[in-house]
Design a protein around this motif. Structure first.
Motif, mmCIF file in Angstrom:
data_model
loop_
_atom_site.group_PDB
_atom_site.id
_atom_site.type_symbol
_atom_site.label_atom_id
_atom_site.label_comp_id
_atom_site.label_asym_id
_atom_site.label_seq_id
_atom_site.Cartn_x
_atom_site.Cartn_y
_atom_site.Cartn_z
ATOM 1 N N ILE A 267 0.762 -0.984 -0.068
ATOM 2 C CA ILE A 267 -0.077 -0.133 0.219
ATOM 3 C C ILE A 267 0.800 1.206 0.127
ATOM 4 O O ILE A 267 0.663 2.420 -0.758
ATOM 5 C CB ILE A 267 -0.926 -0.039 1.381
ATOM 6 C CG1 ILE A 267 -2.011 -1.253 1.052
ATOM 7 C CG2 ILE A 267 -1.486 1.350 1.248
ATOM 8 C CD1 ILE A 267 -2.817 -0.910 0.003
ATOM 9 N N HIS A 268 2.027 1.188 0.746
ATOM 10 C CA HIS A 268 2.745 2.379 0.700
ATOM 11 C C HIS A 268 3.496 2.514 -0.575
ATOM 12 O O HIS A 268 3.526 3.911 -0.908
ATOM 13 C CB HIS A 268 3.983 2.125 1.803
ATOM 14 C CG HIS A 268 4.880 3.325 2.172
ATOM 15 N ND1 HIS A 268 4.384 4.281 3.018
ATOM 16 C CD2 HIS A 268 5.928 3.657 1.586
ATOM 17 C CE1 HIS A 268 5.382 5.321 2.952
ATOM 18 N NE2 HIS A 268 6.352 4.900 2.067
ATOM 19 N N ILE A 269 4.053 1.678 -1.331
ATOM 20 C CA ILE A 269 4.538 1.573 -2.662
ATOM 21 C C ILE A 269 3.507 2.339 -3.501
ATOM 22 O O ILE A 269 3.631 3.083 -4.360
ATOM 23 C CB ILE A 269 5.100 0.462 -3.136
ATOM 24 C CG1 ILE A 269 6.115 0.232 -2.156
ATOM 25 C CG2 ILE A 269 5.418 0.655 -4.579
ATOM 26 C CD1 ILE A 269 7.068 -1.382 -2.352
ATOM 27 N N SER A 273 3.476 6.038 -5.405
ATOM 28 C CA SER A 273 3.352 5.944 -6.936
ATOM 29 C C SER A 273 2.308 6.609 -7.580
ATOM 30 O O SER A 273 2.353 7.923 -8.390
ATOM 31 C CB SER A 273 3.567 4.474 -7.772
ATOM 32 O OG SER A 273 4.771 3.940 -7.094
ATOM 33 N N PHE A 274 1.057 6.518 -7.166
ATOM 34 C CA PHE A 274 -0.310 6.799 -7.662
ATOM 35 C C PHE A 274 -0.777 8.027 -7.108
ATOM 36 O O PHE A 274 -1.785 8.615 -7.553
ATOM 37 C CB PHE A 274 -1.102 5.585 -7.731
ATOM 38 C CG PHE A 274 -0.802 4.392 -8.901
ATOM 39 C CD1 PHE A 274 -0.985 4.607 -10.205
ATOM 40 C CD2 PHE A 274 0.100 3.621 -8.336
ATOM 41 C CE1 PHE A 274 -0.397 3.816 -10.973
ATOM 42 C CE2 PHE A 274 0.571 2.501 -9.265
ATOM 43 C CZ PHE A 274 0.160 2.737 -10.564
ATOM 44 N N LEU A 275 -0.563 8.146 -5.678
ATOM 45 C CA LEU A 275 -1.053 9.513 -4.926
ATOM 46 C C LEU A 275 -0.104 10.828 -5.109
ATOM 47 O O LEU A 275 -0.598 11.737 -5.248
ATOM 48 C CB LEU A 275 -1.413 8.817 -3.654
ATOM 49 C CG LEU A 275 -2.498 7.934 -3.469
ATOM 50 C CD1 LEU A 275 -2.962 7.739 -1.727
ATOM 51 C CD2 LEU A 275 -3.901 8.196 -4.342
ATOM 52 N N THR A 276 1.169 10.495 -4.953
ATOM 53 C CA THR A 276 2.049 11.521 -5.104
ATOM 54 C C THR A 276 2.853 11.765 -6.325
ATOM 55 O O THR A 276 3.534 12.565 -6.872
ATOM 56 C CB THR A 276 3.262 11.375 -3.965
ATOM 57 O OG1 THR A 276 4.015 10.250 -4.337
ATOM 58 C CG2 THR A 276 2.530 11.300 -2.737
ATOM 59 N N ASN A 278 5.040 10.349 -7.899
ATOM 60 C CA ASN A 278 6.423 9.998 -7.918
ATOM 61 C C ASN A 278 6.505 8.547 -8.338
ATOM 62 O O ASN A 278 6.830 7.471 -7.702
ATOM 63 C CB ASN A 278 7.243 10.411 -6.737
ATOM 64 C CG ASN A 278 8.634 10.653 -6.741
ATOM 65 O OD1 ASN A 278 9.078 10.045 -7.675
ATOM 66 N ND2 ASN A 278 9.254 11.570 -6.096
ATOM 67 N N PHE A 279 6.594 8.076 -9.597
ATOM 68 C CA PHE A 279 6.750 6.753 -10.139
ATOM 69 C C PHE A 279 8.266 6.279 -10.067
ATOM 70 O O PHE A 279 8.482 4.929 -9.926
ATOM 71 C CB PHE A 279 6.128 6.622 -11.654
ATOM 72 C CG PHE A 279 4.672 6.823 -11.576
ATOM 73 C CD1 PHE A 279 3.870 5.707 -11.298
ATOM 74 C CD2 PHE A 279 4.232 8.044 -12.089
ATOM 75 C CE1 PHE A 279 2.613 5.877 -11.315
ATOM 76 C CE2 PHE A 279 2.817 8.224 -12.119
ATOM 77 C CZ PHE A 279 1.970 7.171 -11.879
ATOM 78 N N GLY A 280 9.236 7.176 -10.135
ATOM 79 C CA GLY A 280 10.591 6.826 -9.790
ATOM 80 C C GLY A 280 10.812 6.365 -8.476
ATOM 81 O O GLY A 280 11.403 5.455 -8.271
ATOM 82 N N LEU A 281 10.217 6.979 -7.486
ATOM 83 C CA LEU A 281 10.628 6.789 -6.134
ATOM 84 C C LEU A 281 9.679 5.625 -5.980
ATOM 85 O O LEU A 281 10.237 4.526 -5.316
ATOM 86 C CB LEU A 281 10.114 7.861 -5.232
ATOM 87 C CG LEU A 281 10.053 7.493 -3.740
ATOM 88 C CD1 LEU A 281 11.595 7.171 -3.324
ATOM 89 C CD2 LEU A 281 9.552 8.695 -2.930
ATOM 90 N N GLY A 282 8.560 5.527 -6.201
ATOM 91 C CA GLY A 282 7.748 4.188 -6.016
ATOM 92 C C GLY A 282 8.359 3.067 -6.859
ATOM 93 O O GLY A 282 8.542 1.738 -6.216
#
Length: 311
Positions: A267-269, A273-276, A278-282
């Motif tokens: 869920i954290h990942i 990725s999809f709420l903030t 930031n797909f690179g960080l996810g």
């Protein structure tokens, strides 16, 4: 592969028996690599990019970030790293409890149903119902049962005079609700695997032990558990991997507002990725999770295989 002439003058294709298994496995291996390896390599490449909502349409042209996403994720002094570490610890606790309880319930049910008695077949079928239900249906049932206002759990507790009105899906209670729901779904699989393993134990082994004066607990400890070691080796690993990667149960149980006490890594990942956006960080977090699970799997298999050889 070669050709041999037939009596009618036609040629028949023949395959070397040593190469045949590899040729039969080749199509499945190709699609397995296509479905799993290609997306995994794509995710690893994304983890090296500064991929945000501003570069989604042209993500291949996103700025190269190198290992910055990984440094950001494992910087436990920062807010992102601290939240990731907390989520990791919650996931570890969730996985250990779920696997232990699922295995214990499955073992208890498998031992209980080893003896023949009226209604055993019906009881076996009932035990497998939670595992046969679609995950969406099973989790929604528990979500309704754990509802504060109209849920069955609070209604029963209120009728018994021991409670009622508890927020089971909020705060620290969310972790307990998550574990109970996950165990209810997984323990039938453990029961099925252990029951199948017990079927392979010869009956005369237990009969000889009974003649020698061994009680039920001695037989379970000295016969059943050692002979189930290969089954347990695979079963515990599979249950651990399933629970550590579990996304459906917490997402369906809490929607997108997952409490911190039940904030699993999956869920954290997803939120990273999809709420903030930031797909690179996810992607970097996903790569770290993959690395951790690979190391745990390798260490577990090495340890358990050595223990089996020593025995």
């Amino acid at each position: 592969m070669s050709t041999t002439p037939t009596s009618a003058g036609r040629r028949r294709w023949t395959v070397n028996s040593r190469k045949l298994p590899y040729l039969l496995l080749a199509p499945a291996l190709f699609f397995e690599l296509l479905v799993h390896l290609v997306p995994m390599l794509g995710g690893l490449w994304m983890s090296l990019l500064e991929l945000t909502q501003f570069h989604l349409r042209t993500w291949l042209q996103a700025p190269f970030a190198g290992l910055d996403n990984y440094r950001f994720a494992i910087d436990f002094n920062g807010a992102v790293g601290a939240e990731l570490l907390r989520s990791f610890l919650v996931t570890c606790a969730f996985a250990v409890l779920t696997v232990a309880l699922s295995w214990a319930l499955g073992m208890f049910a498998a031992v209980l149903l080893q003896r023949t008695f009226p209604g055993r077949a019906l009881l076996r079928a009932l035990f497998l119902v939670p595992y046969a239900l679609p995950v969406y249906t099973a989790v929604l049932i528990w979500k309704f049962m754990l509802d504060r206002s109209d849920g069955m759990v609070n209604t029963v507790l209120d009728d018994l005079g021991v409670g009622g009105g508890t927020f089971w899906l909020l705060g620290d209670n969310a972790f307990l609700s998550l574990v109970v729901t996950a165990v209810w779904r997984l323990w039938p699989f453990a029961f099925l695997a252990l029951m199948a393993g017990m079927q392979s134990i010869p009956a005369d082994v237990h009969e000889s032990a009974t003649v020698d004066g061994a009680g039920p607990w001695q037989q379970f400890r000295s016969i059943t558990l050692p002979m189930l070691r290969p089954v347990n080796q695979v079963l515990v690993l599979v249950l651990f991997l399933w629970t550590f990667n579990d996304f459906n149960v917490p997402y369906l149980l809490f929607d997108q507002s997952v409490p911190g006490a039940a904030n699993l890594l999956s869920i954290h990942i997803y939120n990273s990725s999809f709420l903030t956006w930031n797909f690179g960080l996810g992607s970097a977090m996903s790569a770290l999770l993959l690395l951790f699970l690979l190391l745990v799997t390798a260490g577990y298999l090495a340890f358990t295989s050595r223990k089996v050889k020593d025995v």
